[in-house]
Every structure is written in C-alpha cells, then in structure tokens.
Motif scaffolding. Structure first.
Motif, PDB file in Angstrom:
ATOM      1  N   ILE A 219      -2.484 -10.975   5.391  1.00  0.00           N
ATOM      2  CA  ILE A 219      -1.248 -10.497   4.775  1.00  0.00           C
ATOM      3  C   ILE A 219      -1.564  -9.485   3.681  1.00  0.00           C
ATOM      4  N   LEU A 220      -2.551  -9.794   2.848  1.00  0.00           N
ATOM      5  CA  LEU A 220      -2.958  -8.847   1.802  1.00  0.00           C
ATOM      6  C   LEU A 220      -3.462  -7.545   2.419  1.00  0.00           C
ATOM      7  N   ASP A 221      -4.178  -7.663   3.527  1.00  0.00           N
ATOM      8  CA  ASP A 221      -4.697  -6.463   4.190  1.00  0.00           C
ATOM      9  C   ASP A 221      -3.554  -5.599   4.719  1.00  0.00           C
ATOM     10  N   PHE A 222      -2.527  -6.224   5.314  1.00  0.00           N
ATOM     11  CA  PHE A 222      -1.361  -5.462   5.768  1.00  0.00           C
ATOM     12  C   PHE A 222      -0.688  -4.758   4.582  1.00  0.00           C
ATOM     13  N   MET A 223      -0.551  -5.461   3.452  1.00  0.00           N
ATOM     14  CA  MET A 223       0.051  -4.857   2.264  1.00  0.00           C
ATOM     15  C   MET A 223      -0.747  -3.636   1.806  1.00  0.00           C
ATOM     16  N   HIS A 224      -2.073  -3.797   1.747  1.00  0.00           N
ATOM     17  CA  HIS A 224      -2.912  -2.733   1.203  1.00  0.00           C
ATOM     18  C   HIS A 224      -3.054  -1.565   2.162  1.00  0.00           C
ATOM     19  N   LYS A 225      -2.936  -1.836   3.469  1.00  0.00           N
ATOM     20  CA  LYS A 225      -2.905  -0.729   4.434  1.00  0.00           C
ATOM     21  C   LYS A 225      -1.662   0.131   4.213  1.00  0.00           C
ATOM     22  N   ALA A 226      -0.535  -0.521   3.919  1.00  0.00           N
ATOM     23  CA  ALA A 226       0.696   0.228   3.643  1.00  0.00           C
ATOM     24  C   ALA A 226       0.525   1.090   2.398  1.00  0.00           C
ATOM     25  N   VAL A 227      -0.121   0.540   1.362  1.00  0.00           N
ATOM     26  CA  VAL A 227      -0.367   1.323   0.142  1.00  0.00           C
ATOM     27  C   VAL A 227      -1.257   2.516   0.460  1.00  0.00           C
ATOM     28  N   ARG A 228      -2.357   2.267   1.171  1.00  0.00           N
ATOM     29  CA  ARG A 228      -3.286   3.366   1.462  1.00  0.00           C
ATOM     30  C   ARG A 228      -2.638   4.447   2.321  1.00  0.00           C
ATOM     31  N   ALA A 247       4.304   9.435  -4.011  1.00  0.00           N
ATOM     32  CA  ALA A 247       3.115   8.621  -4.252  1.00  0.00           C
ATOM     33  C   ALA A 247       1.815   9.431  -4.280  1.00  0.00           C
ATOM     34  N   PRO A 248       1.564  10.327  -3.307  1.00  0.00           N
ATOM     35  CA  PRO A 248       0.302  11.079  -3.346  1.00  0.00           C
ATOM     36  C   PRO A 248       0.163  11.935  -4.608  1.00  0.00           C
ATOM     37  N   ASN A 269       2.353   2.732 -10.572  1.00  0.00           N
ATOM     38  CA  ASN A 269       3.536   3.385 -10.007  1.00  0.00           C
ATOM     39  C   ASN A 269       3.219   4.001  -8.650  1.00  0.00           C
ATOM     40  N   ALA A 270       2.066   4.643  -8.552  1.00  0.00           N
ATOM     41  CA  ALA A 270       1.679   5.294  -7.294  1.00  0.00           C
ATOM     42  C   ALA A 270       1.535   4.268  -6.175  1.00  0.00           C
ATOM     43  N   TYR A 271       0.908   3.137  -6.477  1.00  0.00           N
ATOM     44  CA  TYR A 271       0.700   2.113  -5.456  1.00  0.00           C
ATOM     45  C   TYR A 271       2.035   1.536  -4.974  1.00  0.00           C
ATOM     46  N   CYS A 272       2.936   1.271  -5.918  1.00  0.00           N
ATOM     47  CA  CYS A 272       4.240   0.700  -5.542  1.00  0.00           C
ATOM     48  C   CYS A 272       5.073   1.704  -4.750  1.00  0.00           C
ATOM     49  N   LEU A 273       5.081   2.957  -5.203  1.00  0.00           N
ATOM     50  CA  LEU A 273       5.822   3.985  -4.470  1.00  0.00           C
ATOM     51  C   LEU A 273       5.242   4.184  -3.081  1.00  0.00           C
ATOM     52  N   ALA A 274       3.918   4.104  -2.962  1.00  0.00           N
ATOM     53  CA  ALA A 274       3.274   4.328  -1.670  1.00  0.00           C
ATOM     54  C   ALA A 274       3.766   3.325  -0.633  1.00  0.00           C
ATOM     55  N   ALA A 275       3.746   2.037  -0.990  1.00  0.00           N
ATOM     56  CA  ALA A 275       4.206   1.018  -0.039  1.00  0.00           C
ATOM     57  C   ALA A 275       5.700   1.141   0.219  1.00  0.00           C
ATOM     58  N   SER A 276       6.472   1.445  -0.823  1.00  0.00           N
ATOM     59  CA  SER A 276       7.926   1.572  -0.668  1.00  0.00           C
ATOM     60  C   SER A 276       8.295   2.770   0.188  1.00  0.00           C
ATOM     61  N   GLU A 277       7.562   3.868   0.033  1.00  0.00           N
ATOM     62  CA  GLU A 277       7.830   5.051   0.855  1.00  0.00           C
ATOM     63  C   GLU A 277       7.467   4.796   2.312  1.00  0.00           C
ATOM     64  N   GLU A 278       6.404   4.027   2.544  1.00  0.00           N
ATOM     65  CA  GLU A 278       6.071   3.644   3.911  1.00  0.00           C
ATOM     66  C   GLU A 278       7.189   2.800   4.518  1.00  0.00           C
ATOM     67  N   ASN A 279       7.738   1.883   3.719  1.00  0.00           N
ATOM     68  CA  ASN A 279       8.862   1.079   4.186  1.00  0.00           C
ATOM     69  C   ASN A 279      10.051   1.963   4.524  1.00  0.00           C
ATOM     70  N   GLY A 283       7.600   2.365   8.405  1.00  0.00           N
ATOM     71  CA  GLY A 283       6.247   1.903   8.677  1.00  0.00           C
ATOM     72  C   GLY A 283       6.132   0.394   8.616  1.00  0.00           C
ATOM     73  N   ILE A 284       4.960  -0.108   8.992  1.00  0.00           N
ATOM     74  CA  ILE A 284       4.710  -1.551   8.976  1.00  0.00           C
ATOM     75  C   ILE A 284       4.427  -1.987   7.541  1.00  0.00           C
ATOM     76  N   VAL A 285       5.213  -2.948   7.060  1.00  0.00           N
ATOM     77  CA  VAL A 285       5.074  -3.464   5.707  1.00  0.00           C
ATOM     78  C   VAL A 285       5.137  -4.992   5.754  1.00  0.00           C
ATOM     79  N   VAL A 286       5.055  -5.606   4.574  1.00  0.00           N
ATOM     80  CA  VAL A 286       5.166  -7.062   4.455  1.00  0.00           C
ATOM     81  C   VAL A 286       6.383  -7.385   3.597  1.00  0.00           C
ATOM     82  N   THR A 287       7.241  -8.247   4.087  1.00  0.00           N
ATOM     83  CA  THR A 287       8.386  -8.686   3.287  1.00  0.00           C
ATOM     84  C   THR A 287       7.838  -9.472   2.094  1.00  0.00           C
ATOM     85  N   ALA A 288       8.197  -9.040   0.882  1.00  0.00           N
ATOM     86  CA  ALA A 288       7.593  -9.656  -0.296  1.00  0.00           C
ATOM     87  C   ALA A 288       8.571  -9.756  -1.463  1.00  0.00           C
ATOM     88  N   PRO A 289       9.665 -10.505  -1.389  1.00  0.00           N
ATOM     89  CA  PRO A 289      10.026 -11.342  -0.257  1.00  0.00           C
ATOM     90  C   PRO A 289      10.873 -10.620   0.787  1.00  0.00           C
TER      91      PRO A 289
END
Length: 460
Positions: A219-228, A247-248, A269-279, A283-289
């Motif tokens: 689950i953490l790996d899926f989250m961090h892939k979305a950030v990257r 984010a970039p 901020n960059a990390y949070c925006l990165a995952a949110s922009e993927e969502n 893109g594939i993300v993790v519900t959190a929650p």
C-alpha cells in the motif's frame, strides 16, 4: 441499541484504484461489477430475454458525476474491470466518443451499453444515502432485474436489501467502538496499540503477521508510486478547467532551496500535490481514506521515508495508527464528502496523518499523544465544505490536500510538545461534533457543486 464493534480492515480503508473519486469512481465501479456478477447468475431464460441495461445516478453522483468520471466507472465495472487492476489510460478512453457502445456479457448474450444508457437524474430520490445508483436489466419496458446501491465514501458500497454483516460473523480478540473503549482495552490487557491492531487485523483478514506487513508495504509503495509519477508529470489536467500541474515546479523549487527553512514545507507541498494531481488525472492512487484526500497521507509518508528516513517497521506502525483513526471516524461519523463535506475527507486524512507522524516519532506506542494529534487534526477542519468547481477533484481539492498535510504536521507538533494530557477535547467528543456538523450542513455544500467555490466556475 448498542452499536456493533469496528470490523473494518486496514485494507478496506486503504484501497487501490483509479481516481478521481472513491465515492464517485471506485464505488460505482464496484457496484456495476457486482451487478454484472448478479446478471451472470440469472436463469438462462431471463438472460435470453434481456435487451438493455440502464443505469440511473442520483444525488451527488448525478450532480458531479460527469466531472468525477462516474459514467466511465460504471461502464468499466459492467465490463468486468476492478479498481486495483484497472488500466487508467484505458479507462480515460471510455465514453470519449458518446456514440461508441460497449458489449456487456449477460450469460451467453451480449448487451450494448453506452452514454445514452447512463442517466444523470436531477430529481429527488427517496434514499437513505446521498450517493445512490440504480441498475436495471430490461426486456423492452419490462424490468427483469434491478439493484440499488449506495456509495458511502472511501470506495465502500452497500446494496439495498443486503443484510448488514453481523459483527458476530467476525471474531476479533479486541472489540472496540470508541477511542475510550480502545484505551480501556490497552490498559486492561497490558498490550500495545501496535499489537492490538495487528491481532485484530490478522483475525479479520485471516492473514499472517508477515502477510499483513507485506500488504502494508505494498500500500505504501502504491502511494509513493503516485507521488513519484506526479513529481514528473507536467501539463494540464483533464477537464474543462484546464488546470496546470504544479507539483514538478514546486519539487524543483524545493531542491533549489535546500539551505532555506522553507524547503521542508515546499517538499511536503510538492509530494501532496503530486499524488493529488495523479488522482485528478485518473491515475492509480490509494484511498486514504478517500481518493479526494489521497494526497495527504501519501505526501506525509513520502516525507517520512525520504526526509526522516524511518524504517519499514516504523512506517507500518504509523500506518496502523492512521488506520485506527480512520476506523473511528468512519464508524462514528463518516468519511464521505456527500455526508460530511470536506471535513469527512481532508479532515479525516489530516487526523490520520497526524496520528501517523506521532506514532512514527515514538519509540514505544503511546495512545495519549496519538489521540491528541488526531483530535487537533479534525477539530481544525470542522465545517469545511466540499465545493469542487465543475465537479472536478481539482479546485480546491488538490491544494486542500497540501493544506491538510501541513495541518497534520502541526497537529503532531502540538500533540508531542509534552502537553498532550492537557488536551480538553477527546477524540470521541470531536467525532460526535463532526457528525452533528455534517448533519446540519446544507447539502449545497456537500459534493453537489451548488455553492461555495463551485460558483466560481465562470472565472476559471
């Protein structure tokens, strides 16, 4: 009547799937998939008579479903796709041409479904939940089969008429309903929070300790892939707003400010925006929650891994602490934006993120500061509206994830200042307030895009 104990799994709360919305994308996809499975079990003579499938969306599924890709999610589910294994690129192509029809298997028959079979109903529908969808199998005007589903936030769904899962069907060694009960169990059994949550998870999922730990790592790996992915992707997000990814740019700015005290916050901020922009891009993300809040905890956990250099065991303990806060909110209030406004999504995520950080900072789990951090996180999101412009999970959702993470970090600092015992408001109390606030909030401010910032759409 006594409410049943919490029987939610960590992996029901943290689910993998395509954005942009757990309640409007993942939930409807799961409901449509369930309907497909039920059609496959119908008698052959009924299957042979069928000539159409129609889907009716009500409440905020209707009001903002287009922006959330609900119609695409329904088609994907009817085609047999499931959230975790969905190809997001293929999903974005669904219904791009409104004239294209998709062949859905019903026994030995195939029935075509397209945009004209999905109805965004604006009329009021008598339903116990804000997000309701009705699927019908037809023969001419005759209804051969019909199911009603409710998407209740975080990708969780309920089928009308389906008996609630009895808590007695699951035997957990440490049953609790509230934070007060949880703390009582910790004292009475002289057990740590980590061990209690792990024991319950193993009982609920029939997984070994090693399997639970491996899945948390995944689950953490899926989250961090979305950030990257989000840190690399540039350009404009899908939809009519034409919102550019940030984010970039922030990430490069942070790297160039390594000697500045501000770089820490810019990285977060960059990390949070990165995952949110993927969502927002599907893109594939993790519900959190939820998917709408899928930038807060991924951003914080990415920071914890790459800046604080926490090891895997510490990160897992933090994720369990985050999960128990999510369980308590879901059980005693709601994580749904359609019920609670954004305090149910970003507010919950911020509280969970604060608990994560607090647990990671401890050498031995101490529930006091964890509870205080979570309470502070929710308290300062009370009354937050869910008012997405155009129904897209973009404005204010993306930046709101970053703001929720910053509040989570500050809640952690406040709770670990040595004064956690001075906290006057309990987590249970603030969750009750949260539920009451959501109940009193106008539906115009709960995921319908009928008020608040959503009215600024003409300026975008």
């Amino acid at each position: 009547m006594t409410t049943p104990p919490i029987i939610t799994s960590v992996f029901d709360l943290f689910k993998v799937g395509p954005g942009p919305s757990s309640s409007h994308t993942i939930g409807p996809m799961k409901a449509a998939f369930d309907f497909r499975q039920r059609l496959a079990q119908l008698p052959a003579d009924i299957q042979q008579r069928a000539d159409a499938i129609h889907v009716y969306l009500y409440g905020s599924l209707s009001a903002t479903g287009k922006g959330h890709g609900t119609d695409r999610a329904v088609v994907a589910g009817l085609l047999g796709w499931q959230p975790e294994t969905t190809n997001p690129v293929a999903m974005l192509k669904l219904l791009r041409d409104p004239e294209v029809l998709y062949s859905v298997s019903v026994g030995e028959r195939s029935i075509d479904v397209g945009a004209s079979q999905i109805h965004f109903e604006r009329k009021r529908y008598d339903s116990p939940y804000a997000n309701t969808m009705v699927l019908k199998l037809l023969s001419g005007d005759q209804v051969l089969a019909e199911e009603e589903y409710y998407s209740i936030g975080g990708g969780f769904i309920i089928r009308k008429g389906e008996p609630e899962i009895s808590a007695s069907a699951y035997t957990v060694p440490y049953p609790y309903r509230t934070m007060a009960e949880l703390k009582g169990l910790l004292i009475a059994n002289a057990i740590s929070l980590d061990e209690l949550l792990m024991a319950n998870e193993m009982a609920l999922t029939n997984r070994s300790r090693a399997d639970v730990n491996q899945r948390i790592d995944q689950i953490l790996d899926f989250m961090h892939k979305a950030v990257r992915r989000g840190l690399k992707q540039k350009g404009v997000l899908p939809g009519t707003i034409r919102l550019s990814r940030k984010a970039p740019i922030l990430f490069q700015q942070a790297k160039g400010m390594s000697q500045s005290s501000d770089s820490f916050l810019i990285f977060l901020n960059a990390y949070c925006l990165a995952a949110s922009e993927e969502n927002a891009a599907g893109g594939i993300v993790v519900t959190a929650p939820t998917s709408g809040a899928s930038g807060v905890i991924p951003g914080l956990t990415f920071l914890a891994k790459h800046h604080f250099h926490y090891d895997r065991a510490t990160m897992r303990a933090g994720m369990l602490a985050a999960a128990v806060i999510g369980f308590l909110i879901k059980h005693n209030a709601s994580i749904s934006g359609a019920e609670m406004g954004c305090m149910g999504e970003i507010g919950s995520a911020s509280a969970m993120g604060a608990a994560f950080l607090t647990r990671c900072a401890q050498s031995v789990s101490d529930i006091g500061p964890i509870e205080a951090a979570a309470e502070i996180g929710i308290e300062h999101h009370l009354g937050m509206t869910c008012d997405p412009i155009g129904g897209y999970v973009q404005i204010p959702c993306i930046e709101r994830n970053a703001m929720g993470a910053v509040k989570a970090y500050n809640a952690y600092l406040l709770a670990t200042s040595g004064a956690a015992s001075f906290q006057k408001i309990s987590l249970d109390a603030v969750i009750k307030v949260m539920k009451a606030t959501g109940r009193d909030m106008s539906t115009r401010y709960k995921e319908t895009s009928e008020a608040g910032l959503a009215l600024s759409a003409t300026e975008c």
